[in-house]
Each structure stands twice: as structure tokens, then as C-alpha cells.
Design a protein around this motif. Structure first.
Motif, PDB file in Angstrom:
ATOM      1  N   THR A 245       0.868  -1.171   0.000  1.00 43.74           N
ATOM      2  CA  THR A 245       0.000   0.000   0.000  1.00 43.74           C
ATOM      3  C   THR A 245       0.904   1.219   0.000  1.00 43.74           C
ATOM      4  O   THR A 245       1.807   1.317   0.842  1.00 43.74           O
ATOM      5  CB  THR A 245      -0.929   0.024   1.232  1.00 43.74           C
ATOM      6  OG1 THR A 245      -1.790  -1.107   1.185  1.00 43.74           O
ATOM      7  CG2 THR A 245      -1.770   1.294   1.251  1.00 43.74           C
ATOM      8  N   GLY A 246       0.693   2.125  -0.948  1.00 43.94           N
ATOM      9  CA  GLY A 246       1.549   3.296  -1.025  1.00 43.94           C
ATOM     10  C   GLY A 246       1.333   4.028  -2.333  1.00 43.94           C
ATOM     11  O   GLY A 246       0.252   3.965  -2.915  1.00 43.94           O
ATOM     12  N   SER A 247       2.380   4.670  -2.811  1.00 45.33           N
ATOM     13  CA  SER A 247       2.225   5.511  -3.990  1.00 45.33           C
ATOM     14  C   SER A 247       2.178   4.681  -5.274  1.00 45.33           C
ATOM     15  O   SER A 247       2.716   3.572  -5.340  1.00 45.33           O
ATOM     16  CB  SER A 247       3.370   6.517  -4.079  1.00 45.33           C
ATOM     17  OG  SER A 247       4.551   5.842  -4.444  1.00 45.33           O
ATOM     18  N   THR A 248       1.523   5.228  -6.280  1.00 46.05           N
ATOM     19  CA  THR A 248       1.414   4.551  -7.568  1.00 46.05           C
ATOM     20  C   THR A 248       2.797   4.359  -8.193  1.00 46.05           C
ATOM     21  O   THR A 248       3.076   3.321  -8.811  1.00 46.05           O
ATOM     22  CB  THR A 248       0.497   5.360  -8.495  1.00 46.05           C
ATOM     23  OG1 THR A 248      -0.813   5.373  -7.918  1.00 46.05           O
ATOM     24  CG2 THR A 248       0.413   4.755  -9.879  1.00 46.05           C
ATOM     25  N   GLU A 249       3.662   5.328  -7.994  1.00 47.21           N
ATOM     26  CA  GLU A 249       5.009   5.265  -8.556  1.00 47.21           C
ATOM     27  C   GLU A 249       5.787   4.043  -8.027  1.00 47.21           C
ATOM     28  O   GLU A 249       6.340   3.256  -8.782  1.00 47.21           O
ATOM     29  CB  GLU A 249       5.702   6.567  -8.164  1.00 47.21           C
ATOM     30  CG  GLU A 249       7.033   6.838  -8.785  1.00 47.21           C
ATOM     31  CD  GLU A 249       7.704   8.022  -8.063  1.00 47.21           C
ATOM     32  OE1 GLU A 249       7.002   8.798  -7.377  1.00 47.21           O
ATOM     33  OE2 GLU A 249       8.930   8.118  -8.172  1.00 47.21           O
ATOM     34  N   VAL A 250       5.777   3.872  -6.704  1.00 46.91           N
ATOM     35  CA  VAL A 250       6.467   2.720  -6.115  1.00 46.91           C
ATOM     36  C   VAL A 250       5.756   1.425  -6.511  1.00 46.91           C
ATOM     37  O   VAL A 250       6.408   0.415  -6.804  1.00 46.91           O
ATOM     38  CB  VAL A 250       6.548   2.859  -4.581  1.00 46.91           C
ATOM     39  CG1 VAL A 250       7.147   1.606  -3.960  1.00 46.91           C
ATOM     40  CG2 VAL A 250       7.362   4.095  -4.197  1.00 46.91           C
TER      41      VAL A 250
END
Lengths: 492, 325
Positions: A245-250
Motif C-alpha cells: 500500500t503506497g504511492s502509484t510510482e512505487v
């Protein structure tokens, strides 16, 4: 008890709430924390540590071990060893451990709420009334599934996947841990979890709860660290499933790294949710929904209602009411029980918010903030409303992840749907109308994993949560969430 | 249309032009049903959220004194006697014997036949006399009888009249009947202030509470009041929230300020402080005055006095040290 003979002034129209701080001492914070591997706290092999700070003051809280590749390897091996027995335990036995963890979380909820507020900066009202009750609820819910997996609709004998590598963000540290660990364990997997580098403390307190619950060693391992630690975990060949769960980039880079490895993956990424207000909305509750949608948790919510789509005929009335309501929000000490808006989690995040707010002004949107004194130390951002926002503005397209709402207008239901869906994301949406048939019509057309009707940011372990498009894939919670941790059907 | 800072949400221009909105039965119905709906789940969640405010120290001392000053000390029993009313009135004037810093309550509230007794008992103080009227509590009488009831209270010197609306007519959709009755009572009140009791427990839905609030305000209410205290359900925080929104919106649309009175079942300081928080964060601090918000209560006052003494001495007294009247 302070004794006073002062006579209160009942004439001047003012009523200031006195500070009502929750006791900081309810939480114990060690000077230094090790990694939780194989049931023990162990020092990192190369001895590296980083500092976690209190975002409301900038003061350091504790030194935390930074797990290197060798530590991650140790943790994955511990999880593999533990998997052999854990996966063979009868479901009812696994359920007992989960029930025990759930009860311990409830017993220690005050301490954990304080610790979460200190490390994250979010108000104690939210950790106490939202985060911690939901954390316990997720463990109770999944404890109940552990012995009923054969009836979950995934065939008669669904099997666990193995070792789950789980990476969680800083916005709901303990709640995201619960969303990840509870279903994984219920389904018979073991886990290596990496909390966010700015909010590791409640995950480490959870490690202590695992010991208190006498959870078999290695079933849960916690490796603290930043991006490099996460990369080592994702790329470790002993991991069978990655949940992020986190940023789209990562999320993108993780998916790239896993391509061709056969590892399972679920991603819960960013969002730019539309909160749609029709002219027949229950307006006072809609205003609360807007506030709860974007100012809850300082807007550090992937499903935040950051795009407010208002039917043009009621735009002025809604914006005026929203502004009036925002003047009553109380920003300040996260541990004060009357605080509505806490601190921004990190200097880095504050910079990101400020950059987008600057862009919004540069692009011609009109910014408004209530009069509000920001504390001098720590990281803070006043609640912010942008009006006159166009679909083409950056603040209407990019995830701000802060207390900033962009107001756009629409004329017809079809236009509302078109604008709401006109985003690379698709995590959540809100619809406000007294007309039930319109709610259903909208819900069928909105491309979002969650559609809230006449409410916003409501969570329940029985309800699956997850995204469309660049908001990720896979579901957490409900029966659907179990599929992310089970080998089903022909795979089983 | 009014030029207030916050534009009304409802479509009809009628908000700024109450005369047009109330000109005919059909206009009135259109107007009341054109008010924005209330989502019950959301209203309850908001009220519950505000109930978590933590009021301490100076803020609490201020609140407790304000609650005393906002109290309509009430006795509405078949067994009421002149002696009972005189005892209660003495308490109303001086709630805390030996503590001159303790404010008097706002008013005593009695049946019409005891207004004269109450009036004599509070003479020379700031305490007003309020009387229930209009066939309280059911309101089941002819308009003639109701107006006679009001006249008897006003003639005996009542400063405030607490009337009940005709819930039967309201629930049957005969809004004009309700409105005309309020107007007639208002006229019969003369200089006495009019509090209009909605009996929200019988109206059942929050949409009805909002409509009844606007109806009462359009009829000339100085206060809108939740309940008689005689129905199964009395004041609740969500109902009060909706009524506070109504007076706030009415003031913005028309410039006329109407007060809110909560009555029935409020017995503890803790509950009363929560109502003050509702007022503070809904209608605003301008409504935190005894001429804009009231508590209709009998046993609440003693709990507030106990808490008040605790704030001053650090100790709870024995219950025997607060007077029973």
C-alpha cells in the motif's frame, strides 16, 4: 484539582475550550528499537539505525534499526520455517491466536492510540475513535474466517500462499498493518512486514503484542527501514506474495520487479476521489461528508474525497457552508482530545503539498483558508479550499495527500460521472443525494473500488476495499480480501 | 432574497420572502418540502462526534455557570401546589445559598394557574416566569380553548409562554392549520415571549423536525423547543442539532434570531455541556446566551450545582448539601 474562586464571564460571547491533552506517558517509547525476527528483537547486522520523529514538534522520538538485505533474508527464512507448522495448524487454532491478538489490541488501545498520535501526528480523537477500533475489528473479523475458509467460496480446500512480504504506508500505520497481517495469518500464511520509515513505532508495539499472545516465533516478522529495505523484501526469492500500500510510482516499480517471478501481488495505490454533491443532497450532512472526506487524517488518505464535484446550481451555497464549517475546525496538538486537524507527517510530505498548492494558485484557481494559527514547531498545513478549479489543473489531477480540496462543478448526472471518472485513479467516490435511484445509477457508472452514498471514509472489515486503474488491484477486507492470500481452485 | 454571507441551499426564493412562502396552503407545503433533507445517519454521527469534545478547567467552569443561567427550572405536575412553586422559585433566584457568584436561573416554568404565585415569588429578581399553555401537553383542544389558556397565563403576568403545536395537524399535512394557530397564539402573547414546542418525539423523523422548526419560526416563534417532557422521547442531540441548524439558517435568510430550548430528560451536567458544544459548533458562540438557548429541566440544576462546587473546592459534597425543592 485546581481550586478557583474566579467568576466566569457569561456576557462576552466567547467560549475557549481549555487544553484537554491525553497523557503522553500512556505510551512508553524506548530509546532504541531492534528488528523483530523469529520471535525475538534482534539488532541489525550492519548496525545501521535511523531516527523517527514527532511531526508535531520535530523532536526525535527513538532510534530504529534499519534492516539491510541480510536482515531481510533472516526474516524471510524465519517466516519460511514458521510457515511449515503454521500452515498446517487447524484453522480454529490459528483463529485462537488472532482472537487473542484482537483482545490484546483492545486492552492496549489507549496506549497504542497515544503512540500512534505521537509518531504519526494524527489527532488522538481519530486514533482513539477510528484507527484502534478498526484495527481490533479487522483481527476479530479475520479470526472468525480462519476455520471457515472452505466455505468462503474458493473451493473446498483453499491453501495458503506461503510467505507474504508486506509494505505499508505511514498514514494509518497500525490500521494498514491490521489490513495486511490479519487476513494473511487467518489464511495460514506467515509474514514479513515493513512499516513506513516515518511511523515504525506502533508496528514494533504490535511485535510485542505478538509475543504477549505467544504467537509462534517467525509467523510475524517486522523489519523496519526505508525504500532499500522494501526493495530487498520485494525481491527476495523466498517471498511468495507481495502486498503493498503506497504511492502509484512505487507500486509500478514493484510490479516491474515481480514480472516473471511467479510471485502474487496486490497493490493499493493512490487516488483522486470525486465527492459528488447533487442539488438535492442532505446539505448539512454533505458538508460533514466533505470535511470528513478530505480533512480526516489531514487528508493523508488514499481514498480522500479530494475532488469536490458540486452541481453548479448549488455551488455557491455549498462553498459558503463549507467555509463556515471549516472555521470551526481545531488545528493543533495531536494529543489534545479536541484537535480535529493534526500535524503533517513529514517535512517531505509538507513540501509536496506546498508545491501542489503553489501550482494551484499559479494555474489560476482561487485559494481559501480559514483563519488559523499554525504551531511554530513541527509540520502543519491549514485546511485549504480551491474554487474555480478546472479538470486540467494539476490540483484536479494529481494526488495531493494533504488537507486540500479542489472544487469543480457539473451540470447533469452524466457530466458528474464523466468528470468523476476522468482520472487515472479509481479508488473511491462519494455520492450525495436524497434520491435513491440516482445513487444506484451513479454507483453503476463510477469506476471506483468503493462508492460511498451519503457518507464518506467509512470502513468495515466485512467490506472489500481496493482500486480500479492506477489505484491498484486486489481487495482487502470482506470475503474478497481472502483471495489475496489463498491459492484457490486449480492452483490449490 | 437576503444578502446574507451564506446563501440558502433551498431553491425557492421563498426563504427570503416568508410572506410568499406562507401565503397559501400549497405554497407552504412546497416551501417546507423544498427544505434540504436531513440524512439521519449523518446527523446522528455528527451529534455523536461533537459529544466527544472534552471540556475541562476554565471552559467547564464557564459552561456550568452558563447552564445555570440558561435553565428554565420547571415543575409541571398534577400535584403542583403554591408551596411547591414558591420553594422552587426561591431556588431559581438563588440556586446556591451562600454563593453570590452563582447566577440565577433564566426562568421558572409552571402551569398557567400557578403563574401568579411564581410571579410573586420571583419578584425583584432577574428570573422570568414561563407558563406552558395551549392545552399542554397534548394540544388537543379547540383554538378557542387554547387561546383562553394563553390569555390566563399572560393575564397572570407570564413573561414567556411555552405552547405546543398541533402534531395531529402537522402529521396530517395540514401545515396551514399549525401555522395559523402559532400566529394566533403569538398575537395572544402580546409582549410575552413565545416558545413553540415541536414535541419532536412525536414527529419521529428529522425531516419533520426541520420542517416544523421552519414552520414555527415563520409563525413568529421567539424560541423553538424540543419537547414537553411528557412524551416517550424528549430532547436528543441529533434533534437539537437539526433545530440549531434551522435557527442558524433562518437568521441568515431573514435576519431574525430565534432561540432553541431543549427539554425533558436532561439530568446531568455532562449531557448539558454536550448540548452547549452542539450550540457552539452549530449555531455559533452568539447563541450561547440565556436569551438564545435554554434548558427546560428540574433535576439537572442540582447536578450542575454539585459539579460547580466540585470545580471550586476540589471535593464533591454530600447530596444532602444541595437543596431539594
Amino acid at each position: 484539582m485546581a481550586v478557583t474562586t474566579q467568576v466566569p464571564d457569561l456576557v462576552t460571547p466567547t467560549w475557549d475550550y481549555a487544553p484537554a491533552p491525553e497523557a503522553r506517558t500512556l505510551a512508553t517509547i524506548e530509546a532504541s528499537y531492534d528488528l523483530f525476527i523469529g520471535g525475538d528483537f534482534v539488532a541489525p547486522i550492519d548496525g545501521r539505525r535511523f531516527t523517527t520523529v514527532d511531526p508535531s514538534t520535530g523532536e526525535p522520538l527513538a532510534e530504529v534499526a534499519e534492516a539491510g538485505a541480510a536482515d531481510v533474508d533472516k526474516a524471510v527464512r524465519a517466516a519460511r520455517r514458521a510457515f511449515i507448522r503454521w500452515s498446517k495448524l487447524p484453522g480454529a487454532e490459528r483463529g485462537k491466536y488472532l482472537f487473542r491478538i484482537a483482545r490484546l489490541l483492545q486492552e492496549r488501545s489507549r496506549e497504542l492510540a497515544v503512540l500512534e498520535s505521537i509518531d504519526n501526528g494524527k489527532p488522538i480523537r481519530e486514533t482513539r475513535d477510528v484507527d484502534l477500533p478498526l484495527v481490533a475489528a479487522h483481527f476479530f473479523h479475520h479470526a472468525g474466517w480462519a476455520d471457515k475458509l472452505a466455505w468462503a467460496g474458493y473451493g473446498p480446500d483453499p491453501q495458503p500462499l506461503g510467505v507474504a512480504g508486506q509494505i505499508i504506508p505511514w498514514n494509518f500505520p497500525l490500521l494498514m498493518l491490521a489490513w495486511k497481517i490479519a487476513p494473511a495469518l487467518a489464511c495460514g500464511n506467515t509474514v514479513v512486514l515493513k512499516p513506513a520509515e516515518t511511523t515504525p513505532l506502533t508496528a514494533l508495539a504490535f511485535a510485542d503484542i505478538c509475543r504477549q499472545a505467544e504467537l509462534p516465533a517467525g509467523v510475524v516478522n517486522i523489519v523496519t527501514g526505508a525504500g532499500e529495505t522494501g526493495r530487498a523484501l520485494v525481491e527476495h526469492p523466498g517471498v511468495d506474495k507481495v502486498a503493498f500500500t503506497g504511492s502509484t510510482e512505487v507500486g509500478r516499480s514493484i510490479q516491474r520487479a515481480l514480472a516473471g517471478t511467479g510471485k502474487r501481488l496486490t497493490l493499493e495505490l493512490g487516488g483522486k476521489a470525486a465527492n459528488v454533491i447533487f442539488d438535492d443532497a442532505p446539505v448539512d450532512q454533505a458538508i460533514e461528508g466533505i470535511v470528513n472526506g478530505i480533512f480526516f487524517n489531514q487528508g493523508h488518505v488514499c481514498c480522500a474525497g479530494s475532488r469536490l464535484l458540486v452541481q453548479e446550481s448549488v455551488h455557491d451555497a455549498v462553498v459558503a457552508r463549507l467555509k463556515r464549517r471549516l472555521r470551526t475546525l481545531r488545528l493543533g496538538d495531536p494529543l489534545d482530545k479536541n484537535t480535529d486537524i493534526g500535524a503533517i507527517n513529514s517535512a517531505e510530505q509538507l513540501d509536496r503539498i506546498t508545491a501542489l498548492v503553489d501550482a494551484g494558485q499559479a494555474e489560476g484557481a482561487v485559494m481559501w483558508q480559514p483563519e488559523c494559527r499554525l504551531p511554530e514547531r513541527g509540520w502543519w498545513h491549514a485546511p485549504t479550499v480551491f474554487t474555480g478549479v478546472a479538470q486540467s489543473h494539476r490540483i484536479a489531477r494529481e494526488e495531493i495527500f494533504g488537507p486540500v480540496v479542489s472544487v469543480l462543478t457539473f451540470r447533469t448526472p452524466s457530466e458528474a460521472v464523466a468528470k468523476a471518472n476522468n482520472t487515472p485513479y479509481g479508488l473511491s467516490a462519494g455520492v450525495w443525494t436524497e434520491k435513491g435511484s440516482r445513487i444506484l445509477w451513479m454507483a453503476q457508472r463510477l469506476r471506483a473500488g468503493v462508492v460511498w452514498a451519503n457518507t464518506f471514509n467509512r470502513f468495515d472489515p466485512a467490506s472489500p476495499f481496493g482500486g480500479y486503474k492506477e489505484s491498484g488491484f486486489g481487495r482487502e477486507g470482506g470475503r474478497h480480501g481472502l483471495a489475496a492470500y489463498l491459492r484457490t481452485g486449480a492452483d490449490a | 432574497m437576503s444578502s446574507s454571507a451564506v446563501a440558502p441551499f433551498v431553491a425557492p426564493d421563498a426563504i427570503g420572502d416568508l410572506a410568499a412562502a406562507t401565503a397559501s396552503d400549497s405554497a407552504l407545503r412546497r416551501f417546507l418540502h423544498g427544505l434540504p433533507g436531513v440524512d439521519q445517519v449523518g446527523a446522528e454521527a455528527r451529534a455523536a462526534g461533537l459529544a466527544t469534545r472534552s471540556i475541562k478547567k476554565d471552559a467547564k467552569r464557564w459552561a456550568l455557570d452558563m447552564i445555570v443561567a440558561m435553565t428554565d427550572l420547571t415543575t409541571l405536575e398534577g400535584a403542583d401546589t403554591p408551596g411547591k412553586v414558591r420553594a422552587m422559585s426561591a431556588k431559581a433566584v438563588q440556586p446556591e445559598p451562600g454563593d453570590p457568584t452563582c447566577p440565577s436561573v433564566a426562568a421558572v416554568c409552571v402551569y398557567p394557574d400557578l403563574v401568579a404565585v411564581a410571579k410573586r415569588a420571583v419578584a425583584g429578581s432577574s428570573v422570568a416566569v414561563a407558563s406552558v399553555a395551549t392545552a399542554f401537553p397534548s394540544g388537543r383542544a379547540s383554538l378557542e380553548v387554547k387561546l383562553a389558556d394563553v390569555a390566563s397565563a399572560v393575564d397572570a403576568g407570564a413573561d414567556e409562554v411555552d405552547m405546543v403545536i398541533d402534531r395531529g395537524a402537522f402529521l396530517a399535512g395540514r401545515y396551514s392549520v399549525v401555522l395559523e394557530e402559532i400566529r394566533a397564539v403569538k398575537q395572544a402573547c402580546g409582549r410575552a415571549h413565545l416558545k413553540v414546542i415541536l414535541e419532536t418525539g412525536e414527529l419521529a423523523t428529522l425531516d419533520n423536525v426541520r420542517r416544523a422548526s421552519w414552520l414555527a419560526m415563520a409563525g413568529g416563534a421567539d424560541f423553538i423547543k424540543t419537547s414537553t417532557g411528557k412524551a416517550a422521547q424528549s430532547a436528543t442531540p441529533p434533534v437539537t442539532l437539526v433545530m440549531l441548524e434551522a435557527v442558524r439558517d433562518f437568521a441568515e435568510a431573514t435576519g431574525t434570531v430565534v432561540g432553541v430550548k431543549v427539554a425533558g430528560g436532561i439530568r446531568t451536567s455532562k449531557e448539558a455541556v454536550r448540548y452547549l458544544v452542539l450550540v457552539h459548533e452549530t449555531a455559533g458562540v452568539e447563541w450561547l446566551r440565556p436569551d438564545r438557548f435554554r434548558f427546560g429541566a428540574s433535576s439537572l440544576l442540582n447536578d450542575v450545582l454539585m459539579q460547580r462546587a466540585f470545580q471550586r473546592t476540589g471535593r464533591y459534597h454530600s447530596a444532602d448539601r444541595v437543596t431539594l425543592d
